[in-house]
Design a protein around this motif. Structure first.
Motif, PDB file in Angstrom:
ATOM      1  N   LEU A  78       0.828  -1.210   0.000  1.00 15.28           N
ATOM      2  CA  LEU A  78       0.000   0.000   0.000  1.00 15.28           C
ATOM      3  C   LEU A  78       0.864   1.262   0.000  1.00 15.28           C
ATOM      4  O   LEU A  78       0.615   2.194  -0.780  1.00 15.28           O
ATOM      5  CB  LEU A  78      -0.932  -0.019   1.220  1.00 15.28           C
ATOM      6  CG  LEU A  78      -1.794   1.239   1.420  1.00 15.28           C
ATOM      7  CD1 LEU A  78      -2.727   1.445   0.231  1.00 15.28           C
ATOM      8  CD2 LEU A  78      -2.587   1.123   2.724  1.00 15.28           C
ATOM      9  N   THR A  79       1.872   1.307   0.876  1.00 16.57           N
ATOM     10  CA  THR A  79       2.709   2.504   0.955  1.00 16.57           C
ATOM     11  C   THR A  79       3.532   2.707  -0.318  1.00 16.57           C
ATOM     12  O   THR A  79       3.859   3.845  -0.668  1.00 16.57           O
ATOM     13  CB  THR A  79       3.655   2.428   2.169  1.00 16.57           C
ATOM     14  OG1 THR A  79       4.395   1.200   2.135  1.00 16.57           O
ATOM     15  CG2 THR A  79       2.872   2.513   3.471  1.00 16.57           C
ATOM     16  N   SER A  80       3.864   1.618  -1.008  1.00 20.42           N
ATOM     17  CA  SER A  80       4.614   1.744  -2.264  1.00 20.42           C
ATOM     18  C   SER A  80       3.762   2.400  -3.346  1.00 20.42           C
ATOM     19  O   SER A  80       4.245   3.205  -4.141  1.00 20.42           O
ATOM     20  CB  SER A  80       5.100   0.376  -2.738  1.00 20.42           C
ATOM     21  OG  SER A  80       6.048  -0.165  -1.831  1.00 20.42           O
ATOM     22  N   VAL A  81       2.476   2.047  -3.383  1.00 24.47           N
ATOM     23  CA  VAL A  81       1.569   2.686  -4.347  1.00 24.47           C
ATOM     24  C   VAL A  81       1.388   4.164  -3.990  1.00 24.47           C
ATOM     25  O   VAL A  81       1.443   5.043  -4.861  1.00 24.47           O
ATOM     26  CB  VAL A  81       0.207   1.966  -4.361  1.00 24.47           C
ATOM     27  CG1 VAL A  81      -0.799   2.741  -5.214  1.00 24.47           C
ATOM     28  CG2 VAL A  81       0.367   0.548  -4.907  1.00 24.47           C
ATOM     29  N   LEU A  82       1.199   4.453  -2.708  1.00 24.08           N
ATOM     30  CA  LEU A  82       1.033   5.838  -2.271  1.00 24.08           C
ATOM     31  C   LEU A  82       2.291   6.658  -2.550  1.00 24.08           C
ATOM     32  O   LEU A  82       2.218   7.862  -2.828  1.00 24.08           O
ATOM     33  CB  LEU A  82       0.697   5.884  -0.772  1.00 24.08           C
ATOM     34  CG  LEU A  82      -0.660   5.294  -0.365  1.00 24.08           C
ATOM     35  CD1 LEU A  82      -0.814   5.324   1.150  1.00 24.08           C
ATOM     36  CD2 LEU A  82      -1.792   6.053  -1.035  1.00 24.08           C
ATOM     37  N   PHE A  83       3.451   5.995  -2.499  1.00 30.05           N
ATOM     38  CA  PHE A  83       4.727   6.672  -2.764  1.00 30.05           C
ATOM     39  C   PHE A  83       4.748   7.260  -4.170  1.00 30.05           C
ATOM     40  O   PHE A  83       5.284   8.351  -4.396  1.00 30.05           O
ATOM     41  CB  PHE A  83       5.867   5.661  -2.582  1.00 30.05           C
ATOM     42  CG  PHE A  83       7.243   6.266  -2.565  1.00 30.05           C
ATOM     43  CD1 PHE A  83       7.789   6.775  -1.393  1.00 30.05           C
ATOM     44  CD2 PHE A  83       8.014   6.312  -3.721  1.00 30.05           C
ATOM     45  CE1 PHE A  83       9.062   7.323  -1.370  1.00 30.05           C
ATOM     46  CE2 PHE A  83       9.276   6.864  -3.713  1.00 30.05           C
ATOM     47  CZ  PHE A  83       9.807   7.375  -2.539  1.00 30.05           C
ATOM     48  N   THR A  84       4.180   6.558  -5.118  1.00 25.31           N
ATOM     49  CA  THR A  84       4.175   7.040  -6.511  1.00 25.31           C
ATOM     50  C   THR A  84       3.228   8.225  -6.701  1.00 25.31           C
ATOM     51  O   THR A  84       3.348   8.961  -7.676  1.00 25.31           O
ATOM     52  CB  THR A  84       3.735   5.915  -7.476  1.00 25.31           C
ATOM     53  OG1 THR A  84       2.359   5.572  -7.231  1.00 25.31           O
ATOM     54  CG2 THR A  84       4.601   4.684  -7.290  1.00 25.31           C
ATOM     55  N   LEU A  85       2.276   8.384  -5.782  1.00 21.66           N
ATOM     56  CA  LEU A  85       1.265   9.435  -5.918  1.00 21.66           C
ATOM     57  C   LEU A  85       1.557  10.652  -5.052  1.00 21.66           C
ATOM     58  O   LEU A  85       0.823  11.641  -5.109  1.00 21.66           O
ATOM     59  CB  LEU A  85      -0.118   8.875  -5.535  1.00 21.66           C
ATOM     60  CG  LEU A  85      -0.566   7.606  -6.286  1.00 21.66           C
ATOM     61  CD1 LEU A  85      -1.874   7.080  -5.710  1.00 21.66           C
ATOM     62  CD2 LEU A  85      -0.717   7.897  -7.775  1.00 21.66           C
ATOM     63  N   ALA A  86       2.617  10.583  -4.252  1.00 19.84           N
ATOM     64  CA  ALA A  86       2.917  11.665  -3.307  1.00 19.84           C
ATOM     65  C   ALA A  86       3.212  12.970  -4.047  1.00 19.84           C
ATOM     66  O   ALA A  86       4.070  13.000  -4.930  1.00 19.84           O
ATOM     67  CB  ALA A  86       4.098  11.279  -2.429  1.00 19.84           C
ATOM     68  N   PRO A  87       2.537  14.064  -3.684  1.00 18.87           N
ATOM     69  CA  PRO A  87       2.745  15.337  -4.385  1.00 18.87           C
ATOM     70  C   PRO A  87       3.902  16.166  -3.821  1.00 18.87           C
ATOM     71  O   PRO A  87       4.281  17.174  -4.416  1.00 18.87           O
ATOM     72  CB  PRO A  87       1.421  16.067  -4.158  1.00 18.87           C
ATOM     73  CG  PRO A  87       0.949  15.565  -2.830  1.00 18.87           C
ATOM     74  CD  PRO A  87       1.412  14.128  -2.731  1.00 18.87           C
ATOM     75  N   SER A  88       4.456  15.760  -2.677  1.00 16.72           N
ATOM     76  CA  SER A  88       5.525  16.545  -2.059  1.00 16.72           C
ATOM     77  C   SER A  88       6.607  15.637  -1.512  1.00 16.72           C
ATOM     78  O   SER A  88       6.371  14.449  -1.213  1.00 16.72           O
ATOM     79  CB  SER A  88       4.963  17.419  -0.932  1.00 16.72           C
ATOM     80  OG  SER A  88       4.509  16.612   0.140  1.00 16.72           O
ATOM     81  N   PHE A  89       7.796  16.201  -1.360  1.00 13.27           N
ATOM     82  CA  PHE A  89       8.918  15.428  -0.829  1.00 13.27           C
ATOM     83  C   PHE A  89       8.682  15.060   0.635  1.00 13.27           C
ATOM     84  O   PHE A  89       9.096  13.996   1.088  1.00 13.27           O
ATOM     85  CB  PHE A  89      10.213  16.239  -0.962  1.00 13.27           C
ATOM     86  CG  PHE A  89      11.449  15.455  -0.636  1.00 13.27           C
ATOM     87  CD1 PHE A  89      11.968  14.536  -1.534  1.00 13.27           C
ATOM     88  CD2 PHE A  89      12.101  15.636   0.573  1.00 13.27           C
ATOM     89  CE1 PHE A  89      13.113  13.794  -1.226  1.00 13.27           C
ATOM     90  CE2 PHE A  89      13.245  14.906   0.885  1.00 13.27           C
ATOM     91  CZ  PHE A  89      13.752  13.986  -0.020  1.00 13.27           C
ATOM     92  N   GLU A  90       8.007  15.936   1.367  1.00 11.92           N
ATOM     93  CA  GLU A  90       7.720  15.664   2.779  1.00 11.92           C
ATOM     94  C   GLU A  90       6.838  14.421   2.932  1.00 11.92           C
ATOM     95  O   GLU A  90       7.033  13.623   3.862  1.00 11.92           O
ATOM     96  CB  GLU A  90       7.034  16.872   3.424  1.00 11.92           C
ATOM     97  CG  GLU A  90       7.918  18.092   3.607  1.00 11.92           C
ATOM     98  CD  GLU A  90       8.224  18.811   2.314  1.00 11.92           C
ATOM     99  OE1 GLU A  90       9.208  19.575   2.284  1.00 11.92           O
ATOM    100  OE2 GLU A  90       7.466  18.600   1.323  1.00 11.92           O
ATOM    101  N   LEU A  91       5.889  14.249   2.018  1.00  8.20           N
ATOM    102  CA  LEU A  91       5.031  13.065   2.072  1.00  8.20           C
ATOM    103  C   LEU A  91       5.826  11.811   1.707  1.00  8.20           C
ATOM    104  O   LEU A  91       5.590  10.729   2.280  1.00  8.20           O
ATOM    105  CB  LEU A  91       3.839  13.232   1.129  1.00  8.20           C
ATOM    106  CG  LEU A  91       2.761  12.147   1.201  1.00  8.20           C
ATOM    107  CD1 LEU A  91       2.264  11.964   2.628  1.00  8.20           C
ATOM    108  CD2 LEU A  91       1.593  12.489   0.280  1.00  8.20           C
ATOM    109  N   LEU A  92       6.769  11.942   0.775  1.00  8.12           N
ATOM    110  CA  LEU A  92       7.662  10.817   0.469  1.00  8.12           C
ATOM    111  C   LEU A  92       8.404  10.374   1.719  1.00  8.12           C
ATOM    112  O   LEU A  92       8.530   9.176   2.002  1.00  8.12           O
ATOM    113  CB  LEU A  92       8.669  11.209  -0.617  1.00  8.12           C
ATOM    114  CG  LEU A  92       8.178  11.413  -2.049  1.00  8.12           C
ATOM    115  CD1 LEU A  92       9.364  11.696  -2.962  1.00  8.12           C
ATOM    116  CD2 LEU A  92       7.409  10.200  -2.549  1.00  8.12           C
ATOM    117  N   LEU A  93       8.913  11.338   2.483  1.00  8.63           N
ATOM    118  CA  LEU A  93       9.643  11.026   3.716  1.00  8.63           C
ATOM    119  C   LEU A  93       8.739  10.320   4.724  1.00  8.63           C
ATOM    120  O   LEU A  93       9.161   9.365   5.387  1.00  8.63           O
ATOM    121  CB  LEU A  93      10.220  12.305   4.325  1.00  8.63           C
ATOM    122  CG  LEU A  93      11.361  12.977   3.559  1.00  8.63           C
ATOM    123  CD1 LEU A  93      11.774  14.263   4.251  1.00  8.63           C
ATOM    124  CD2 LEU A  93      12.555  12.049   3.435  1.00  8.63           C
ATOM    125  N   ALA A  94       7.506  10.801   4.845  1.00  6.23           N
ATOM    126  CA  ALA A  94       6.568  10.192   5.788  1.00  6.23           C
ATOM    127  C   ALA A  94       6.286   8.736   5.414  1.00  6.23           C
ATOM    128  O   ALA A  94       6.262   7.840   6.277  1.00  6.23           O
ATOM    129  CB  ALA A  94       5.268  10.995   5.829  1.00  6.23           C
TER     130      ALA A  94
END
Length: 379
Positions: A78-94
C-alpha cells in the motif's frame, strides 16, 4: 509456508528498501531538493531498522510470524503505491518512515519463521539462503528501478512490485504455522553484549563498514553524474552490478579465512583493502572506479560474512540478543552514512567525500588492528 515462497517474498521486500537509491538524482530534480536532502529518503528508512528489531523481537515473541509477515507485506504494498502518488517530498519522507517501521517487522517474522521451523544443518543452510535472497533483492531492486525509470517511468516499477507483494501476501496461510511458546526475553538482555569489550569493538567495526558502504551506494548516481557525466538512469543501474559481483567474490571468504589463524587479523586485512579501494577511487578514471567499486563491495561483504559469525563466537549472550544488537549497529551505520557524507559531497565535493569515508573506514581498521595487536586469538 514453503521456503521458496518466503525467499521470493524476501526479494520483493528488499525492493521496497533499495529501489529509491538509484533514483535519488531523479527525486532531487523532481522535488527541487539537494543531494543530501534526497539521501534522507534512505536514512529515514534505516533509522527504524537500527532500533526496531530489538523491540520487535520481544513484541512478536508469542505471535505467529506468518501473520506478522502477511500484514507487513500488505502495508509495504500500500505505501509503495502511495509513494508514486505523493505530491511533495515531505510526504515521500513520511511514507518511507512508515516503511522503515514495517520492514523490520517483516524481516523479524521471516528469520523467526526459519528459526522456528528448522534446526541443525537445515537451519544454517536455510538462513544462508535467506541472506542470499536479501543480497539478490538489494541488487535487483537497484538495477530494475533504474532500468524501469529509463525504459518507462520509475512509478511503473513501484506498481509492479507492489502488486507482487500484494499477491504474495494473499498466498500466505498463517494458520499452518504454530505459535511459539517460549517467553520473551527481558529488554535488559539486549544490553548484555555491550558488557563485552571485544563485542563493542566488533560492533564498532560493523558500524564503520556499513556507514561507508551506505554512503557510496547512496550517492553513486550523483558521483557518476558529476565525475563521469553519466546521467542515464539505466547506465547508472548497471554500475550497481559491482554490488552483485562483489557478493559473488565474497563467497570465497571461508576459504580465504583458512589462511589466517586469527579472525581479528583477517578483519584488519579486509579493512586495509577497504581503505585502499577508497584511495584508488580518487583517480578520475571510470574504468578504475568500476574495478575498485567492485572490490569495495567485495570487501564489505567479506567483512560482514566474517564479523557476523565472530560476534556469535565471542558473545556470552543468547544468539537472538547478539544478532539483534549486531543488526542495530549495522543499520545505525547505514542511517548515518546515508545522510552525513552527502553534506560533505554537496559542500566540498567528491574528493572530500571519499576522504571522509576513508576516515571512518580507518577507524574500523584501527579497532580491529588494536584488538589483534593485544593478542586476542579467535581462530
Amino acid at each position: 509456508m514453503p521456503l521458496i515462497q518466503l525467499l521470493i517474498s524476501c526479494v520483493f521486500i528488499f525492493f521496497v528498501l533499495y529501489a529509491p537509491q538509484p533514483l535519488l538524482a531523479i527525486f532531487a530534480q523532481s522535488f527541487s531538493v539537494s543531494p543530501a536532502t534526497s539521501g534522507v529518503l534512505m536514512s529515514i528508512t534505516m533509522v527504524p531498522l537500527a532500533i526496531a528489531p530489538i523491540f520487535y523481537g520481544l513484541l512478536f515473541a508469542r505471535k505467529n510470524p506468518l501473520d506478522i509477515l502477511k500484514k507487513a507485506m500488505l502495508i509495504l504494498a500500500l505505501t509503495s503505491v502511495l509513494f508514486t502518488l505523493a505530491p511533495s517530498f515531505e510526504l515521500l519522507l513520511a511514507l518511507r518512515f512508515v516503511q522503515g517501521l514495517t520492514l523490520p517487522a517483516a524481516l523479524t517474522a521471516m528469520t523467526g519463521f526459519i528459526g522456528q521451523q528448522y534446526s541443525g544443518m537445515q537451519l544454517q543452510q536455510n538462513m544462508t539462503r535467506y541472506i542470499g535472497s536479501t543480497i539478490l533483492g538489494g541488487y535487483l531492486g537497484r538495477v530494475l528501478a533504474a532500468n524501469f525509470a529509463s525504459w518507462f517511468s520509475w512509478q511503473s516499477f513501484y506498481y509492479l512490485f507492489a502488486f507482487s507483494l500484494f499477491v504474495l501476501a494473499l498466498c500466505i496461510k498463517p494458520q499452518r504455522c504454530q505459535r511459539p511458546e517460549q517467553a520473551p526475553a527481558s529488554p535488559k538482555a539486549y544490553l548484555k553484549p555491550l558488557h563485552n569489550r571485544l563485542i563493542v569493538r566488533l560492533f564498532g567495526c560493523v558500524f564503520c563498514m556499513f556507514f561507508c558502504f551506505a554512503a557510496l551506494m547512496n550517492y553513486l548516481p550523483f558521483i557518476l553524474q558529476d565525475m563521469f557525466d553519466i546521467t542515464d538512469s539505466k547506465t547508472i543501474g548497471w554500475v550497481y552490478s559491482g554490488y552483485l559481483i562483489g557478493a559473488v567474490i565474497s563467497m570465497a571468504t571461508p576459504r580465504l579465512n583458512q589462511y589466517f589463524n586469527n579472525s581479528w587479523r583477517w578483519l584488519s586485512t579486509l579493512f586495509a583493502m577497504y581503505c585502499m579501494t577508497l584511495v584508488a577511487m580518487q583517480m578520475p578514471f571510470l574504468s578504475v572506479f568500476l574495478v575498485t567499486f567492485t572490490l569495495f563491495c567485495a570487501c564489505m561483504f567479506m567483512i560482514h560474512a566474517s564479523a557476523a559469525p565472530l560476534a556469535n563466537k565471542i558473545s556470552d549472550a543468547p544468539p537472538t540478543v547478539t544478532n539483534g544488537a549486531y543488526v542495530s549497529f549495522y543499520y545505525s551505520g547505514g542511517a548515518l552514512g546515508s545522510f552525513l557524507p552527502g553534506l560533505v559531497l554537496q559542500n566540498y565535493g567528491y574528493h572530500a567525500f571519499l576522504f571522509s569515508l576513508l576516515l571512518v573506514c580507518a577507524t574500523g581498521l584501527l579497532l580491529s588492528y588494536m584488538t589483534y595487536r593485544q593478542g586476542t586469538s579467535m581462530t
